[in-house]
Design an enzyme around this catalytic site. Structure first.
Site, PDB file in Angstrom:
ATOM      1  N   THR A  69       1.145  -1.353  -0.152  1.00 14.04           N
ATOM      2  CA  THR A  69      -0.212  -0.321   0.057  1.00 14.04           C
ATOM      3  C   THR A  69       1.201   1.657   0.208  1.00 14.04           C
ATOM      4  OG1 THR A  69      -2.164   0.746   0.665  1.00 14.04           O
ATOM      5  CG2 THR A  69      -0.502  -0.519   3.245  1.00 14.04           C
ATOM      6  N   LYS A  73       3.431   0.481  -3.724  1.00 16.78           N
ATOM      7  CA  LYS A  73       2.704   0.320  -4.847  1.00 16.78           C
ATOM      8  C   LYS A  73       3.209   0.556  -6.199  1.00 16.78           C
ATOM      9  CE  LYS A  73      -2.184   0.561  -3.277  1.00 16.78           C
ATOM     10  NZ  LYS A  73      -4.076   1.049  -3.452  1.00 16.78           N
ATOM     11  N   ASP A 109      -7.089  -3.768  -7.189  1.00 16.87           N
ATOM     12  CA  ASP A 109      -8.131  -2.640  -6.954  1.00 16.87           C
ATOM     13  C   ASP A 109      -9.082  -1.981  -7.731  1.00 16.87           C
ATOM     14  OD1 ASP A 109      -6.594  -1.651  -4.625  1.00 16.87           O
ATOM     15  OD2 ASP A 109      -4.861  -0.437  -5.665  1.00 16.87           O
ATOM     16  N   GLY A 135     -10.261  13.142  -8.900  1.00 20.49           N
ATOM     17  CA  GLY A 135      -8.951  13.052  -8.953  1.00 20.49           C
ATOM     18  C   GLY A 135      -8.487  12.516 -10.147  1.00 20.49           C
ATOM     19  N   GLY A 137      -5.035  10.860  -8.968  1.00 20.63           N
ATOM     20  CA  GLY A 137      -3.709  10.349  -8.042  1.00 20.63           C
ATOM     21  C   GLY A 137      -3.542   8.750  -8.512  1.00 20.63           C
TER      22      GLY A 137
HETATM   23  P1  ATR Z   1      -3.910   8.392  -3.566  1.00 20.89           P
HETATM   24  O1  ATR Z   1      -2.192   7.501  -4.314  1.00 20.89           O
HETATM   25  O2  ATR Z   1      -4.672   7.531  -3.223  1.00 20.89           O
HETATM   26  O3  ATR Z   1      -4.442   8.516  -5.040  1.00 20.89           O
HETATM   27  P2  ATR Z   1      -2.856  10.787  -4.361  1.00 20.89           P
HETATM   28  O4  ATR Z   1      -1.309  10.541  -5.974  1.00 20.89           O
HETATM   29  O5  ATR Z   1      -1.742  11.666  -3.464  1.00 20.89           O
HETATM   30  O6  ATR Z   1      -3.383   9.793  -3.642  1.00 20.89           O
HETATM   31  O7  ATR Z   1      -4.089  11.776  -5.418  1.00 20.89           O
HETATM   32  C1  ATR Z   1      -4.784  12.348  -4.283  1.00 20.89           C
HETATM   33  C2  ATR Z   1      -5.425  12.951  -5.493  1.00 20.89           C
HETATM   34  O8  ATR Z   1      -6.585  13.432  -4.454  1.00 20.89           O
HETATM   35  C3  ATR Z   1      -5.411  14.218  -6.673  1.00 20.89           C
HETATM   36  O9  ATR Z   1      -6.153  13.900  -7.528  1.00 20.89           O
HETATM   37  C4  ATR Z   1      -5.157  15.575  -5.378  1.00 20.89           C
HETATM   38  O10 ATR Z   1      -5.807  16.660  -6.450  1.00 20.89           O
HETATM   39  P3  ATR Z   1      -4.468  17.282  -7.053  1.00 20.89           P
HETATM   40  O11 ATR Z   1      -3.837  16.544  -7.725  1.00 20.89           O
HETATM   41  O12 ATR Z   1      -4.680  18.707  -7.156  1.00 20.89           O
HETATM   42  O13 ATR Z   1      -3.398  17.454  -5.681  1.00 20.89           O
HETATM   43  C5  ATR Z   1      -6.839  15.395  -4.274  1.00 20.89           C
HETATM   44  N1  ATR Z   1      -7.101  15.760  -3.777  1.00 20.89           N
HETATM   45  C6  ATR Z   1      -5.439  16.031  -2.648  1.00 20.89           C
HETATM   46  N2  ATR Z   1      -5.660  17.258  -1.061  1.00 20.89           N
HETATM   47  C7  ATR Z   1      -7.345  17.808  -1.947  1.00 20.89           C
HETATM   48  C8  ATR Z   1      -8.244  18.592  -1.763  1.00 20.89           C
HETATM   49  N3  ATR Z   1      -8.149  19.529  -0.671  1.00 20.89           N
HETATM   50  N4  ATR Z   1      -8.740  19.572  -2.686  1.00 20.89           N
HETATM   51  C9  ATR Z   1      -8.916  18.733  -3.921  1.00 20.89           C
HETATM   52  N5  ATR Z   1      -8.257  17.742  -3.983  1.00 20.89           N
HETATM   53  C10 ATR Z   1      -7.062  16.949  -3.166  1.00 20.89           C
END
Ligand code: ATR
Length: 291
Positions: A69, A73, A109, A135, A137
């Site tokens: 995790t 990953k 996933d 999102g 990410g």
């Molecule tokens: P994961 O692997 O869990 O998807 P990540 O790669 O860090 O984690 O991605 C987090 C996602 O949450 C991203 O889409 C991020 O948006 P940004 O690319 O703009 O950073 C989004 N995210 C996190 N906090 C946020 C917030 N306060 N408002 C809007 N989007 C948020």
């Protein structure tokens, strides 16, 4: 009762203290007929700079499989011998199997998310559906891959940082039926949410202990009856996003389902045995204080 082949597993991540996976898999093992000395599932808190050492020990040690995790990953792929095509497409591995000397990586996933939508959302056939995803990410990559494999009609990704959405789609699903957008064009975003059949939050917005636990993604005012709204956040179980969706008459699927179904697939890969979904749900709900 007949003895099963013992199997010893672990999850590796950082942080890992609050992981529900040990409880989920030990519950499943008991239900599947493993005796206490035939199954174990530990957790290892490993920082990124220590992953290589951990994987070397795993290769030479007694464990037969891993869950992987955040934040490992992607990095773990460098230490594997084979990578399943789905994991390769997603670009991330969450499940590892050791068979003889060979370490193989899988990603369950996407399966977890799609199975949740089908079984809990009640949408068995996703072909022709319009998908909207918040999102861009790591989690979004699995979610997008899952939907694309189901031959959906269209898929829109909106992300706070528009560029990440553009890059994700250009690498994973460059097609006329996919659209990437930022949060700035509110009118288009609202229209896309309103016309979607299935809306999924893959961001950490709404997560307890995250930056914005009561936060909502933009455009939720457009949610309505007839839609299915999914959150991959499971703590809290009912996020502000899901509560809003419900108040507007949409169907909802909480993030615990995705956790359970990705675990179910991993369990079946490791053990060849069926995973008791409802029992796992019951135990995890109690653990989260929702039982
Ligand atoms: P994961 O692997 O869990 O998807 P990540 O790669 O860090 O984690 O991605 C987090 C996602 O949450 C991203 O889409 C991020 O948006 P940004 O690319 O703009 O950073 C989004 N995210 C996190 N906090 C946020 C917030 N306060 N408002 C809007 N989007 C948020």
């Amino acid at each position: 009762m007949k003895k099963l082949n013992p199997i010893h597993l672990a999850i590796v991540g950082h942080p890992i203290k609050h992981s529900l996976s040990p409880l989920m898999h030990s519950t499943a093992a008991r239900e599947a007929g493993f005796a206490d000395d035939e199954f174990s599932y530990e957790k290892f808190d490993v920082e990124p700079q220590d992953l290589a050492t951990f994987m070397r020990r795993f290769r030479d040690g007694p464990l037969a499989g891993l869950n992987v995790t955040i934040p490992h990953k992607m990095a773990v792929m460098d230490f594997l011998d084979k990578i399943d095509p789905t994991a390769k497409t997603i670009g991330a591995v969450n499940t590892v199997v050791k068979s003889g000397d060979i370490l193989t990586g899988y990603n369950t996933d996407a399966y977890g998310l799609i199975k949740s939508v089908k079984e809990i959302g009640g949408i068995q056939d996703l072909a022709g559906k319009k998908i909207f995803i918040y999102g861009a990410g790591g989690s979004a990559r699995a979610v997008v891959s899952g939907f694309i494999a189901e031959n959906v009609a269209s898929l829109t990704i909106a992300n706070r940082t528009q560029n990440r959405a553009v890059e994700l789609l250009s690498r994973l699903a460059p097609s006329a039926k996919t659209i990437a957008m930022g949060y700035n064009d509110h009118k288009t975003l609202v229209e896309s949410v309103a016309t979607a059949d299935i809306i999924v939050n893959t961001t950490s917005v709404g997560m307890a202990g995250g930056g914005d636990p009561s936060g909502l993604p933009p455009g939720v005012e457009a949610l309505h009856e007839g839609q299915t709204v999914v959150d991959i956040v499971y703590n809290p179980l009912t996020t502000a996003f899901l509560a809003t969706a419900r108040a507007k008459g949409a169907g909802t699927v909480d993030g615990l389902w995705m956790l359970i179904y990705q675990g179910a697939k991993a369990f079946e890969i490791w053990t060849g045995r069926q995973f008791p979904v409802m029992k796992a749900r019951e135990v995890l709900l109690a653990e989260l204080g929702e039982g």
